[in-house]
Write a protein that holds these residues in place. Sequence first.
Motif, PDB file in Angstrom:
ATOM      1  N   MET A  71       1.286  -0.958   0.244  1.00  0.00           N
ATOM      2  CA  MET A  71       0.143  -0.207   0.471  1.00  0.00           C
ATOM      3  C   MET A  71       0.951   1.207  -0.315  1.00  0.00           C
ATOM      4  SD  MET A  71      -2.607   1.405   2.896  1.00  0.00           S
ATOM      5  CE  MET A  71      -3.635   0.435   3.139  1.00  0.00           C
ATOM      6  N   ARG A  72       0.389   1.884  -0.899  1.00  0.00           N
ATOM      7  CA  ARG A  72       1.143   3.700  -1.075  1.00  0.00           C
ATOM      8  C   ARG A  72       0.295   4.364  -0.874  1.00  0.00           C
ATOM      9  NH1 ARG A  72       6.332   3.742  -1.188  1.00  0.00           N
ATOM     10  NH2 ARG A  72       6.269   5.858  -1.583  1.00  0.00           N
ATOM     11  N   VAL A  73      -0.098   5.580   0.375  1.00  0.00           N
ATOM     12  CA  VAL A  73      -0.477   6.868   0.584  1.00  0.00           C
ATOM     13  C   VAL A  73       0.257   7.682   0.634  1.00  0.00           C
ATOM     14  CG1 VAL A  73      -1.378   8.000   2.944  1.00  0.00           C
ATOM     15  CG2 VAL A  73      -0.877   5.168   2.934  1.00  0.00           C
ATOM     16  N   LEU A 128      -6.951  10.716  14.260  1.00  0.00           N
ATOM     17  CA  LEU A 128      -7.039   9.907  15.164  1.00  0.00           C
ATOM     18  C   LEU A 128      -8.025   8.379  14.812  1.00  0.00           C
ATOM     19  CD1 LEU A 128     -10.965  12.796  15.529  1.00  0.00           C
ATOM     20  CD2 LEU A 128      -8.802  12.108  17.041  1.00  0.00           C
ATOM     21  N   VAL A 129      -7.882   8.042  12.785  1.00  0.00           N
ATOM     22  CA  VAL A 129      -7.852   6.500  13.473  1.00  0.00           C
ATOM     23  C   VAL A 129      -6.637   5.622  12.688  1.00  0.00           C
ATOM     24  CG1 VAL A 129      -9.054   5.432  11.137  1.00  0.00           C
ATOM     25  CG2 VAL A 129     -10.475   7.038  11.998  1.00  0.00           C
ATOM     26  N   ALA A 130      -5.844   6.733  12.546  1.00  0.00           N
ATOM     27  CA  ALA A 130      -4.424   5.998  11.852  1.00  0.00           C
ATOM     28  C   ALA A 130      -3.291   7.160  12.335  1.00  0.00           C
ATOM     29  CB  ALA A 130      -4.418   5.697  10.560  1.00  0.00           C
ATOM     30  N   PRO A 131      -3.020   6.978  13.463  1.00  0.00           N
ATOM     31  CA  PRO A 131      -2.017   8.227  13.583  1.00  0.00           C
ATOM     32  C   PRO A 131      -0.738   7.559  13.292  1.00  0.00           C
ATOM     33  CG  PRO A 131      -2.915   7.206  15.478  1.00  0.00           C
ATOM     34  CD  PRO A 131      -3.686   6.533  14.780  1.00  0.00           C
ATOM     35  N   GLU A 132      -0.406   6.435  13.402  1.00  0.00           N
ATOM     36  CA  GLU A 132       0.954   6.546  13.139  1.00  0.00           C
ATOM     37  C   GLU A 132       1.424   6.529  11.527  1.00  0.00           C
ATOM     38  OE1 GLU A 132      -2.664   3.784  12.715  1.00  0.00           O
ATOM     39  OE2 GLU A 132      -1.967   2.567  14.605  1.00  0.00           O
ATOM     40  N   VAL A 133       0.017   7.048  10.846  1.00  0.00           N
ATOM     41  CA  VAL A 133      -0.023   6.902   9.721  1.00  0.00           C
ATOM     42  C   VAL A 133       0.308   8.612   9.174  1.00  0.00           C
ATOM     43  CG1 VAL A 133       0.025   6.563   6.901  1.00  0.00           C
ATOM     44  CG2 VAL A 133      -0.192   4.676   8.885  1.00  0.00           C
ATOM     45  N   PHE A 134      -0.560   9.109  10.054  1.00  0.00           N
ATOM     46  CA  PHE A 134      -1.143  10.644   8.998  1.00  0.00           C
ATOM     47  C   PHE A 134      -1.081  11.287  11.031  1.00  0.00           C
ATOM     48  CE2 PHE A 134      -3.959   7.742   7.258  1.00  0.00           C
ATOM     49  CZ  PHE A 134      -3.575   8.710   5.914  1.00  0.00           C
ATOM     50  N   VAL A 180      -1.242  -1.765  10.112  1.00  0.00           N
ATOM     51  CA  VAL A 180      -2.457  -1.062   9.303  1.00  0.00           C
ATOM     52  C   VAL A 180      -2.667  -0.624   8.124  1.00  0.00           C
ATOM     53  CG1 VAL A 180      -0.396   0.479  11.288  1.00  0.00           C
ATOM     54  CG2 VAL A 180      -0.515   0.907   9.133  1.00  0.00           C
ATOM     55  N   HIS A 181      -3.249  -1.046   7.505  1.00  0.00           N
ATOM     56  CA  HIS A 181      -3.682  -1.646   6.541  1.00  0.00           C
ATOM     57  C   HIS A 181      -5.117  -1.032   6.775  1.00  0.00           C
ATOM     58  CE1 HIS A 181      -0.364  -2.821   3.565  1.00  0.00           C
ATOM     59  NE2 HIS A 181       0.209  -2.321   3.945  1.00  0.00           N
ATOM     60  N   ALA A 182      -5.904  -1.507   7.663  1.00  0.00           N
ATOM     61  CA  ALA A 182      -7.158  -1.637   8.370  1.00  0.00           C
ATOM     62  C   ALA A 182      -7.719  -0.105   8.586  1.00  0.00           C
ATOM     63  CB  ALA A 182      -8.050  -2.699   8.485  1.00  0.00           C
ATOM     64  N   SER A 183      -6.603   0.864   9.276  1.00  0.00           N
ATOM     65  CA  SER A 183      -6.755   1.357  10.064  1.00  0.00           C
ATOM     66  C   SER A 183      -6.525   2.832   8.624  1.00  0.00           C
ATOM     67  CB  SER A 183      -5.855   2.085  11.528  1.00  0.00           C
ATOM     68  OG  SER A 183      -4.875   2.159  10.907  1.00  0.00           O
ATOM     69  N   ALA A 214      -8.765   7.104   4.486  1.00  0.00           N
ATOM     70  CA  ALA A 214      -9.360   7.857   3.937  1.00  0.00           C
ATOM     71  C   ALA A 214     -10.977   7.706   3.571  1.00  0.00           C
ATOM     72  CB  ALA A 214      -8.428   6.292   2.519  1.00  0.00           C
ATOM     73  N   GLN A 215     -10.966   6.452   3.627  1.00  0.00           N
ATOM     74  CA  GLN A 215     -13.123   6.770   3.970  1.00  0.00           C
ATOM     75  C   GLN A 215     -13.462   7.620   4.462  1.00  0.00           C
ATOM     76  OE1 GLN A 215     -13.244   2.568   4.486  1.00  0.00           O
ATOM     77  NE2 GLN A 215     -13.409   1.424   2.110  1.00  0.00           N
ATOM     78  N   LEU A 216     -13.077   8.166   5.607  1.00  0.00           N
ATOM     79  CA  LEU A 216     -13.547   9.134   6.266  1.00  0.00           C
ATOM     80  C   LEU A 216     -13.305  10.648   6.257  1.00  0.00           C
ATOM     81  CD1 LEU A 216     -12.920   7.606   9.794  1.00  0.00           C
ATOM     82  CD2 LEU A 216     -15.511   7.917   8.101  1.00  0.00           C
ATOM     83  N   CYS A 217     -12.159  10.262   5.409  1.00  0.00           N
ATOM     84  CA  CYS A 217     -11.730  11.606   5.013  1.00  0.00           C
ATOM     85  C   CYS A 217     -12.663  13.085   3.849  1.00  0.00           C
ATOM     86  CB  CYS A 217     -10.465  12.037   3.779  1.00  0.00           C
ATOM     87  SG  CYS A 217     -10.036  13.725   3.761  1.00  0.00           S
ATOM     88  N   PRO A 218     -13.329  13.682   4.959  1.00  0.00           N
ATOM     89  CA  PRO A 218     -14.504  15.111   4.023  1.00  0.00           C
ATOM     90  C   PRO A 218     -14.367  15.900   2.864  1.00  0.00           C
ATOM     91  CG  PRO A 218     -13.404  15.881   5.863  1.00  0.00           C
ATOM     92  CD  PRO A 218     -12.785  14.510   5.849  1.00  0.00           C
TER      93      PRO A 218
END
Length: 63
Positions: free
Chosen positions: A1-3, A18-24, A44-47, A52-56
Motif C-alpha cells: 500500500m502506498r499513501v 484519529l483513525v491512523a495516528p501512526e501514518v497521519f 495498519v492497512h485497515a485503519s 481514507a474513506q472517512l476523509c471529508p
Amino acid sequence: MRVSVETDKCCGAGQCVLVAPEVFDQRDEDGVVIVLDEAPPAEVHASVTEAAQLCPAAAIALS
C-alpha cells in the motif's frame, strides 16, 4: 500500500489522525495533513483504508 495526499484538498478535519495516528499527522499552523509513513506496514492497512474513506475532502489516495 502506498499513501499519498493532496494537501490543497485537505480541510484539516483530522479524522485521519484519529483513525491512523501512526501514518497521519497535522501541521501545527493550519491543520493540513502530513503523511508520516507513505508505505505503512500491513498491520495498519485497515485503519489507513478507513481514514481514507472517512476523509471529508477525499484528499487521501491509496494505491
